[in-house]
Design a protein around this motif. Sequence first.
Motif, PDB file in Angstrom:
ATOM      1  N   TRP A 224       0.802  -1.226   0.000  1.00 22.30           N
ATOM      2  CA  TRP A 224       0.000   0.000   0.000  1.00 22.30           C
ATOM      3  C   TRP A 224       0.835   1.277   0.000  1.00 22.30           C
ATOM      4  O   TRP A 224       0.289   2.378  -0.048  1.00 22.30           O
ATOM      5  CB  TRP A 224      -0.956   0.008   1.192  1.00 22.30           C
ATOM      6  N   ARG A 225       2.155   1.130   0.007  1.00 23.45           N
ATOM      7  CA  ARG A 225       3.042   2.295  -0.123  1.00 23.45           C
ATOM      8  C   ARG A 225       3.993   2.048  -1.298  1.00 23.45           C
ATOM      9  O   ARG A 225       5.071   1.490  -1.147  1.00 23.45           O
ATOM     10  CB  ARG A 225       3.840   2.523   1.160  1.00 23.45           C
ATOM     11  N   SER A 226       3.564   2.427  -2.485  1.00 19.06           N
ATOM     12  CA  SER A 226       4.369   2.189  -3.680  1.00 19.06           C
ATOM     13  C   SER A 226       5.644   3.010  -3.690  1.00 19.06           C
ATOM     14  O   SER A 226       6.579   2.700  -4.443  1.00 19.06           O
ATOM     15  CB  SER A 226       3.547   2.504  -4.933  1.00 19.06           C
ATOM     16  N   ASP A 227       5.710   4.040  -2.844  1.00 16.95           N
ATOM     17  CA  ASP A 227       6.898   4.905  -2.802  1.00 16.95           C
ATOM     18  C   ASP A 227       7.912   4.449  -1.760  1.00 16.95           C
ATOM     19  O   ASP A 227       8.980   5.052  -1.612  1.00 16.95           O
ATOM     20  CB  ASP A 227       6.484   6.339  -2.487  1.00 16.95           C
ATOM     21  N   ALA A 228       7.610   3.388  -1.005  1.00 14.75           N
ATOM     22  CA  ALA A 228       8.475   2.975   0.112  1.00 14.75           C
ATOM     23  C   ALA A 228       9.765   2.324  -0.390  1.00 14.75           C
ATOM     24  O   ALA A 228       9.777   1.603  -1.394  1.00 14.75           O
ATOM     25  CB  ALA A 228       7.726   2.011   1.024  1.00 14.75           C
ATOM     26  N   ARG A 229      10.824   2.595   0.330  1.00 20.53           N
ATOM     27  CA  ARG A 229      12.123   1.966   0.085  1.00 20.53           C
ATOM     28  C   ARG A 229      12.680   1.501   1.436  1.00 20.53           C
ATOM     29  O   ARG A 229      12.359   2.052   2.488  1.00 20.53           O
ATOM     30  CB  ARG A 229      13.105   2.945  -0.563  1.00 20.53           C
ATOM     31  N   LEU A 230      13.534   0.478   1.395  1.00 18.09           N
ATOM     32  CA  LEU A 230      14.169  -0.046   2.603  1.00 18.09           C
ATOM     33  C   LEU A 230      15.681   0.028   2.441  1.00 18.09           C
ATOM     34  O   LEU A 230      16.234  -0.533   1.497  1.00 18.09           O
ATOM     35  CB  LEU A 230      13.748  -1.503   2.848  1.00 18.09           C
ATOM     36  N   ALA A 231      16.359   0.724   3.358  1.00 23.18           N
ATOM     37  CA  ALA A 231      17.815   0.796   3.366  1.00 23.18           C
ATOM     38  C   ALA A 231      18.337  -0.133   4.456  1.00 23.18           C
ATOM     39  O   ALA A 231      18.029   0.061   5.639  1.00 23.18           O
ATOM     40  CB  ALA A 231      18.282   2.229   3.620  1.00 23.18           C
ATOM     41  N   VAL A 232      19.099  -1.137   4.056  1.00 19.70           N
ATOM     42  CA  VAL A 232      19.686  -2.098   4.995  1.00 19.70           C
ATOM     43  C   VAL A 232      21.178  -1.795   5.063  1.00 19.70           C
ATOM     44  O   VAL A 232      21.928  -2.078   4.127  1.00 19.70           O
ATOM     45  CB  VAL A 232      19.449  -3.549   4.537  1.00 19.70           C
ATOM     46  N   VAL A 233      21.602  -1.209   6.192  1.00 17.53           N
ATOM     47  CA  VAL A 233      22.988  -0.771   6.340  1.00 17.53           C
ATOM     48  C   VAL A 233      23.719  -1.736   7.260  1.00 17.53           C
ATOM     49  O   VAL A 233      23.470  -1.764   8.459  1.00 17.53           O
ATOM     50  CB  VAL A 233      23.056   0.661   6.910  1.00 17.53           C
ATOM     51  N   GLY A 234      24.608  -2.520   6.696  1.00 18.52           N
ATOM     52  CA  GLY A 234      25.340  -3.474   7.521  1.00 18.52           C
ATOM     53  C   GLY A 234      25.827  -4.656   6.703  1.00 18.52           C
ATOM     54  O   GLY A 234      25.546  -4.777   5.514  1.00 18.52           O
ATOM     55  N   ASP A 235      26.548  -5.513   7.369  1.00 18.01           N
ATOM     56  CA  ASP A 235      27.104  -6.707   6.744  1.00 18.01           C
ATOM     57  C   ASP A 235      26.910  -7.878   7.688  1.00 18.01           C
ATOM     58  O   ASP A 235      26.528  -7.694   8.840  1.00 18.01           O
ATOM     59  CB  ASP A 235      28.586  -6.500   6.450  1.00 18.01           C
ATOM     60  N   GLY A 236      27.198  -9.069   7.208  1.00 18.77           N
ATOM     61  CA  GLY A 236      27.077 -10.234   8.075  1.00 18.77           C
ATOM     62  C   GLY A 236      26.591 -11.452   7.330  1.00 18.77           C
ATOM     63  O   GLY A 236      26.229 -11.387   6.145  1.00 18.77           O
ATOM     64  N   PRO A 237      26.526 -12.592   8.015  1.00 18.29           N
ATOM     65  CA  PRO A 237      26.194 -13.856   7.361  1.00 18.29           C
ATOM     66  C   PRO A 237      24.782 -13.942   6.788  1.00 18.29           C
ATOM     67  O   PRO A 237      24.520 -14.761   5.908  1.00 18.29           O
ATOM     68  CB  PRO A 237      26.393 -14.890   8.475  1.00 18.29           C
ATOM     69  N   MET A 238      23.869 -13.092   7.257  1.00 19.21           N
ATOM     70  CA  MET A 238      22.489 -13.142   6.762  1.00 19.21           C
ATOM     71  C   MET A 238      22.229 -12.135   5.641  1.00 19.21           C
ATOM     72  O   MET A 238      21.092 -12.013   5.171  1.00 19.21           O
ATOM     73  CB  MET A 238      21.516 -12.885   7.917  1.00 19.21           C
ATOM     74  N   LYS A 239      23.246 -11.459   5.183  1.00 14.33           N
ATOM     75  CA  LYS A 239      23.054 -10.465   4.123  1.00 14.33           C
ATOM     76  C   LYS A 239      22.623 -11.126   2.822  1.00 14.33           C
ATOM     77  O   LYS A 239      21.666 -10.683   2.162  1.00 14.33           O
ATOM     78  CB  LYS A 239      24.336  -9.662   3.909  1.00 14.33           C
ATOM     79  N   GLU A 240      23.311 -12.182   2.444  1.00 19.54           N
ATOM     80  CA  GLU A 240      22.977 -12.873   1.189  1.00 19.54           C
ATOM     81  C   GLU A 240      21.586 -13.489   1.225  1.00 19.54           C
ATOM     82  O   GLU A 240      20.796 -13.315   0.276  1.00 19.54           O
ATOM     83  CB  GLU A 240      24.030 -13.926   0.876  1.00 19.54           C
ATOM     84  N   PRO A 241      21.194 -14.218   2.308  1.00 17.67           N
ATOM     85  CA  PRO A 241      19.819 -14.740   2.361  1.00 17.67           C
ATOM     86  C   PRO A 241      18.759 -13.641   2.318  1.00 17.67           C
ATOM     87  O   PRO A 241      17.709 -13.822   1.691  1.00 17.67           O
ATOM     88  CB  PRO A 241      19.780 -15.485   3.699  1.00 17.67           C
ATOM     89  N   ALA A 242      19.047 -12.494   2.965  1.00 20.79           N
ATOM     90  CA  ALA A 242      18.086 -11.389   2.949  1.00 20.79           C
ATOM     91  C   ALA A 242      17.960 -10.808   1.547  1.00 20.79           C
ATOM     92  O   ALA A 242      16.847 -10.491   1.086  1.00 20.79           O
ATOM     93  CB  ALA A 242      18.521 -10.315   3.945  1.00 20.79           C
ATOM     94  N   ALA A 243      19.083 -10.667   0.849  1.00 18.77           N
ATOM     95  CA  ALA A 243      19.057 -10.150  -0.519  1.00 18.77           C
ATOM     96  C   ALA A 243      18.332 -11.117  -1.448  1.00 18.77           C
ATOM     97  O   ALA A 243      17.563 -10.708  -2.336  1.00 18.77           O
ATOM     98  CB  ALA A 243      20.484  -9.906  -1.006  1.00 18.77           C
ATOM     99  N   ARG A 244      18.556 -12.414  -1.224  1.00 22.06           N
ATOM    100  CA  ARG A 244      17.888 -13.427  -2.044  1.00 22.06           C
ATOM    101  C   ARG A 244      16.373 -13.381  -1.834  1.00 22.06           C
ATOM    102  O   ARG A 244      15.594 -13.469  -2.797  1.00 22.06           O
ATOM    103  CB  ARG A 244      18.446 -14.797  -1.701  1.00 22.06           C
ATOM    104  N   LEU A 245      15.943 -13.203  -0.598  1.00 22.32           N
ATOM    105  CA  LEU A 245      14.507 -13.109  -0.304  1.00 22.32           C
ATOM    106  C   LEU A 245      13.904 -11.870  -0.953  1.00 22.32           C
ATOM    107  O   LEU A 245      12.798 -11.919  -1.497  1.00 22.32           O
ATOM    108  CB  LEU A 245      14.289 -13.082   1.209  1.00 22.32           C
ATOM    109  N   ALA A 246      14.629 -10.744  -0.895  1.00 17.79           N
ATOM    110  CA  ALA A 246      14.143  -9.520  -1.532  1.00 17.79           C
ATOM    111  C   ALA A 246      13.929  -9.734  -3.026  1.00 17.79           C
ATOM    112  O   ALA A 246      12.929  -9.277  -3.595  1.00 17.79           O
ATOM    113  CB  ALA A 246      15.127  -8.383  -1.291  1.00 17.79           C
TER     114      ALA A 246
END
Length: 372
Positions: A224-246
Amino acid sequence: MIRMLFVVGSLGRGGAETFAMKLFRASLEEDGLTIDFLSSLPGVYDKEIRERGRSVFYTGTRSHSPKAVFQSIKSVVLYGRYDFVLKFADSSLSVLDLIAANRGGAKVTAVRSMNSKATGSPFLHAIHLLLRPLLRHSADIWIAPSREAGAFMFGKRNLSSNHFLFLPNALPLEEYSFSEKARKETRDKLRLEEGNLLVGFVGRLTEQKNPLFLVRAFSKLCEWRSDARLAVVGDGPMKEPAARLANELGLADRVLFLEPTHNVRAVYSAIDVLWLPSFFEGMPNVVLEAQACGLPCLVSENVTREVALTELVSHLPLEENRWANGTDVFEKGHRSERSCSACSVLERKGYAIGDSLNVLETAASDILERLG
């Protein structure tokens, strides 16, 4: 002159190390105090510490050689003649470092709890509980940034002990206050249009921080918010799984994975609301810093209630729709005014870094004076 040695697992951008560096920078203005560091491996803050005339020593990793780590701590304390050794600990297994410091001749030893729950296997948690009495016996000062973090490391009934010291995760408030200029510059770099809602996450991407929930909840917000963006600032072992899910959710162009940065004030200024859906937290620095910047924060119910020092923090259950629906209410009010008001509250409650450094220095001085 008090010679302090901070013993940390690493000198990365984690919460404990960030707080240690805040204390270190504040100590540079003190004539009677010096702080050096002992870390397992080189990290991002080493260069800064050395450029400011102080020392960083390395022990290697305990998984590689526990005996070598023990001997390294003992030797550094012995030859550096440190009066005060502070161990930043995530479990009572850190007692080995305290014993090594005591063997090296440290006059005062202290341990600071970094978290409110054990990480790792049930076996490691059992060992943590088993070693807690020895940890208390080996340290002169038991430090925690919240009651939950203190109860985890030292036992709830021991929080009334004279050994226990509440030391807030304080910060240099002026360095985290809202900047309109930084907001505009950062949002321009991210190519955000005027009015875009920017949700933010700042921290190490581990299972504890629950980044997969973060992405799923954001996908609900996008419905319901077509203008929304998410900034994920950081690194770590879950970065790749989170990017894959996105990517799987079709959000590749709306979830921005950004590298860790020293200029977090600019990040906080650019963000409209901070999300922290962690499974557990001791006293998260990121939420304290965000409040100083006047930034509204949604945090999970698992995060200590003590972090809500201002009205900017709301606790929510880990239900995706609740997070999506709970975000829009924060887009009102002037950030500069919120930041100024929040900084005043934080200072009044003892969260200015100079106050925390004074508390730590006074506690060390009192014991050293009694020892003669």
